[in-house]
Motif scaffolding. Sequence first.
Motif, PDB file in Angstrom:
ATOM      1  N   THR A  92       1.284  -1.610  -0.275  1.00 48.96           N
ATOM      2  CA  THR A  92      -0.327  -0.167   0.140  1.00 48.96           C
ATOM      3  C   THR A  92       0.788   1.363  -0.230  1.00 48.96           C
ATOM      4  O   THR A  92       1.900   1.124  -0.076  1.00 48.96           O
ATOM      5  CB  THR A  92      -0.607   0.149   1.154  1.00 48.96           C
ATOM      6  OG1 THR A  92      -0.412   0.249   1.970  1.00 48.96           O
ATOM      7  CG2 THR A  92      -1.492  -1.316   1.343  1.00 48.96           C
ATOM      8  N   SER A  93      -0.023   2.323  -0.204  1.00 53.99           N
ATOM      9  CA  SER A  93       0.849   3.863  -0.447  1.00 53.99           C
ATOM     10  C   SER A  93       2.013   4.015   0.812  1.00 53.99           C
ATOM     11  O   SER A  93       2.556   4.537   0.535  1.00 53.99           O
ATOM     12  CB  SER A  93       0.028   5.488  -0.891  1.00 53.99           C
ATOM     13  OG  SER A  93      -0.965   5.184  -0.089  1.00 53.99           O
ATOM     14  N   GLU A  94       1.838   3.362   2.029  1.00 60.67           N
ATOM     15  CA  GLU A  94       2.550   3.957   2.812  1.00 60.67           C
ATOM     16  C   GLU A  94       3.491   3.645   2.533  1.00 60.67           C
ATOM     17  O   GLU A  94       4.539   3.896   2.985  1.00 60.67           O
ATOM     18  CB  GLU A  94       1.589   3.695   4.291  1.00 60.67           C
ATOM     19  CG  GLU A  94       0.933   4.040   4.355  1.00 60.67           C
ATOM     20  CD  GLU A  94      -0.832   3.956   4.160  1.00 60.67           C
ATOM     21  OE1 GLU A  94      -1.610   4.372   3.745  1.00 60.67           O
ATOM     22  OE2 GLU A  94      -0.636   2.552   3.491  1.00 60.67           O
ATOM     23  N   PHE A  95       4.365   1.923   2.194  1.00 69.19           N
ATOM     24  CA  PHE A  95       5.940   1.977   2.171  1.00 69.19           C
ATOM     25  C   PHE A  95       7.051   2.960   0.935  1.00 69.19           C
ATOM     26  O   PHE A  95       8.031   2.883   1.429  1.00 69.19           O
ATOM     27  CB  PHE A  95       6.319   0.735   1.481  1.00 69.19           C
ATOM     28  CG  PHE A  95       5.815   0.437   0.368  1.00 69.19           C
ATOM     29  CD1 PHE A  95       6.779   0.017  -1.348  1.00 69.19           C
ATOM     30  CD2 PHE A  95       4.561  -0.108  -0.427  1.00 69.19           C
ATOM     31  CE1 PHE A  95       6.613   0.759  -2.039  1.00 69.19           C
ATOM     32  CE2 PHE A  95       4.427  -0.374  -1.583  1.00 69.19           C
ATOM     33  CZ  PHE A  95       5.476   0.539  -2.746  1.00 69.19           C
ATOM     34  N   VAL A  96       5.549   3.925   0.708  1.00 66.07           N
ATOM     35  CA  VAL A  96       7.103   5.010  -0.302  1.00 66.07           C
ATOM     36  C   VAL A  96       7.370   5.901   0.952  1.00 66.07           C
ATOM     37  O   VAL A  96       8.624   6.400   0.283  1.00 66.07           O
ATOM     38  CB  VAL A  96       6.043   5.564  -1.260  1.00 66.07           C
ATOM     39  CG1 VAL A  96       6.676   6.398  -2.432  1.00 66.07           C
ATOM     40  CG2 VAL A  96       4.867   4.261  -2.823  1.00 66.07           C
ATOM     41  N   ASN A  97       6.514   5.845   1.915  1.00 64.89           N
ATOM     42  CA  ASN A  97       7.284   7.005   2.623  1.00 64.89           C
ATOM     43  C   ASN A  97       7.802   6.827   3.937  1.00 64.89           C
ATOM     44  O   ASN A  97       8.076   7.944   5.019  1.00 64.89           O
ATOM     45  CB  ASN A  97       5.733   7.888   3.081  1.00 64.89           C
ATOM     46  CG  ASN A  97       4.783   8.093   1.437  1.00 64.89           C
ATOM     47  OD1 ASN A  97       5.124   8.926   1.009  1.00 64.89           O
ATOM     48  ND2 ASN A  97       4.107   7.711   2.166  1.00 64.89           N
ATOM     49  N   PHE A  98       7.397   5.284   4.070  1.00 63.36           N
ATOM     50  CA  PHE A  98       8.792   5.361   5.836  1.00 63.36           C
ATOM     51  C   PHE A  98       9.842   5.657   5.472  1.00 63.36           C
ATOM     52  O   PHE A  98       9.859   6.415   6.724  1.00 63.36           O
ATOM     53  CB  PHE A  98       9.263   3.341   5.726  1.00 63.36           C
ATOM     54  CG  PHE A  98       7.497   2.577   5.756  1.00 63.36           C
ATOM     55  CD1 PHE A  98       6.320   2.817   5.802  1.00 63.36           C
ATOM     56  CD2 PHE A  98       7.827   1.610   5.105  1.00 63.36           C
ATOM     57  CE1 PHE A  98       5.114   2.348   6.515  1.00 63.36           C
ATOM     58  CE2 PHE A  98       6.583   0.728   4.726  1.00 63.36           C
ATOM     59  CZ  PHE A  98       5.509   0.653   5.836  1.00 63.36           C
ATOM     60  N   ARG A  99      10.532   6.279   4.718  1.00 71.25           N
ATOM     61  CA  ARG A  99      12.102   6.799   4.878  1.00 71.25           C
ATOM     62  C   ARG A  99      12.109   8.004   5.343  1.00 71.25           C
ATOM     63  O   ARG A  99      12.500   8.392   6.040  1.00 71.25           O
ATOM     64  CB  ARG A  99      12.574   6.443   3.572  1.00 71.25           C
ATOM     65  CG  ARG A  99      13.980   7.100   3.789  1.00 71.25           C
ATOM     66  CD  ARG A  99      15.226   6.547   3.321  1.00 71.25           C
ATOM     67  NE  ARG A  99      15.577   4.897   3.396  1.00 71.25           N
ATOM     68  CZ  ARG A  99      14.852   3.934   1.778  1.00 71.25           C
ATOM     69  NH1 ARG A  99      14.524   3.933   0.508  1.00 71.25           N
ATOM     70  NH2 ARG A  99      14.882   2.822   2.209  1.00 71.25           N
ATOM     71  N   VAL A 100      11.090   8.717   4.560  1.00 67.37           N
ATOM     72  CA  VAL A 100      10.414  10.072   4.495  1.00 67.37           C
ATOM     73  C   VAL A 100       9.616  10.262   6.105  1.00 67.37           C
ATOM     74  O   VAL A 100      10.285  11.212   6.821  1.00 67.37           O
ATOM     75  CB  VAL A 100       9.364  10.611   3.682  1.00 67.37           C
ATOM     76  CG1 VAL A 100       9.064  11.793   3.692  1.00 67.37           C
ATOM     77  CG2 VAL A 100      10.364  10.758   1.815  1.00 67.37           C
ATOM     78  N   LEU A 101       9.245   9.673   6.973  1.00 66.42           N
ATOM     79  CA  LEU A 101       8.682   9.684   8.034  1.00 66.42           C
ATOM     80  C   LEU A 101       9.798   8.938   8.674  1.00 66.42           C
ATOM     81  O   LEU A 101       9.118   9.337   9.979  1.00 66.42           O
ATOM     82  CB  LEU A 101       7.422   8.425   7.937  1.00 66.42           C
ATOM     83  CG  LEU A 101       6.501   9.411   7.170  1.00 66.42           C
ATOM     84  CD1 LEU A 101       5.094   7.817   7.701  1.00 66.42           C
ATOM     85  CD2 LEU A 101       6.286  10.509   8.153  1.00 66.42           C
ATOM     86  N   GLY A 102      11.257   8.716   8.690  1.00 71.87           N
ATOM     87  CA  GLY A 102      11.824   8.043  10.182  1.00 71.87           C
ATOM     88  C   GLY A 102      11.101   7.343  10.186  1.00 71.87           C
ATOM     89  O   GLY A 102      11.958   6.237  11.309  1.00 71.87           O
ATOM     90  N   LEU A 103      10.241   6.011   9.580  1.00 78.64           N
ATOM     91  CA  LEU A 103       9.765   5.425  10.974  1.00 78.64           C
ATOM     92  C   LEU A 103      10.809   3.914  10.090  1.00 78.64           C
ATOM     93  O   LEU A 103      11.034   2.878  11.686  1.00 78.64           O
ATOM     94  CB  LEU A 103       8.374   4.145  10.338  1.00 78.64           C
ATOM     95  CG  LEU A 103       7.278   5.272  10.555  1.00 78.64           C
ATOM     96  CD1 LEU A 103       6.103   5.407   9.892  1.00 78.64           C
ATOM     97  CD2 LEU A 103       7.685   5.948  12.038  1.00 78.64           C
ATOM     98  N   ALA A 104      11.603   3.751   8.656  1.00 75.75           N
ATOM     99  CA  ALA A 104      12.564   2.538   8.782  1.00 75.75           C
ATOM    100  C   ALA A 104      12.952   3.093   7.576  1.00 75.75           C
ATOM    101  O   ALA A 104      12.623   3.589   6.523  1.00 75.75           O
ATOM    102  CB  ALA A 104      11.887   1.450   8.673  1.00 75.75           C
TER     103      ALA A 104
END
Length: 322
Positions: A92-104
């Motif tokens: 889902t679209s979330e995996f594109v943003n993990f790094r930007v969010l600093g989550l992983a």
Amino acid sequence: MRVTRRSLAALPALIPALASAQPAWPTRPVTLVVPWAAGGGADTVTRFFAQGLERELGQPVNVVNRTGGNGITGHAAIANAAPDGYTIGTGTSEFVNFRVLGLADFGAENLDLLSRLATIPAGVTVQASAPWRDFQAFAAALKEGRRGQLTGSGVGPGGSWHLAAAGMTRALGLEADRIRWIPSVGGAPALQDLVAGGLGVFTGSPVEAQSLAAAGRVRVLAVMAEARMTTYPEVPTLRECGLDWVYANWFALVGPRGIPAPVRAALLAAAERAHARTDVQEPMRARGIVPVWDGPEGFARFAAGFGQTSAVLLRELGLAKA
């Protein structure tokens, strides 16, 4: 072993025999991992697709929900699976943003991007007893209230439906974080919170709210689609309400990197056939889900552009770490 002209001449006949000696894929059940809770949009899309894939493969396709970490748990389970074609998943679209969010330290490059499967537009859904009868009244309340007074949910911070809410409030000329976000593991539990009075608005998919809307427990005020949804023909788009904002979440077929080329080719061919099946597409469309198949190259281009757009909103929300 001495190589002679005679042994070389025999190779073309030997190669098919060697290939046939390899076990065909699949010879056992396939697991399809969903990073979100059962009953939500990702789960719904996956289960329709899985039924078609099962028929095309002639093997059971088991859908497994691996929730947690704003989608990290499930996506990591897909990425870390053995690259043998037997564990794939719904990205889902979330995996594109993990790094930007600093989550992983995780991004599109950690997965084999096979194809998008479907898109689902976001919406504006409130409790049936809420005082707003239409989107205009809801928007007026947002403008008149204080920042953070209204709560929303549907996914974790910075997730798809959070971005939908942020883009909507920015289009209204308000702060991106005007709606105070309450983390959720998916649309289904967020909708239960909405019905119970613990949330002010659900900006996830109206598809997920369909049964509750039919039961008169929630009210869909608007959809963030380009056109009205067939499942909610009476509900206007935000553009019809005078707001220039469109947002749709997307769901994709992904796998671990390194799947052997013959297995990957067989998987892609079976998946494309499954996606094209009438008994997969019709139930999706009947629920307001838009089937999409863009293949590996098209999906990779789309994911790159989507990531750039999302990063802008995440910075507006103050959530970007990179």
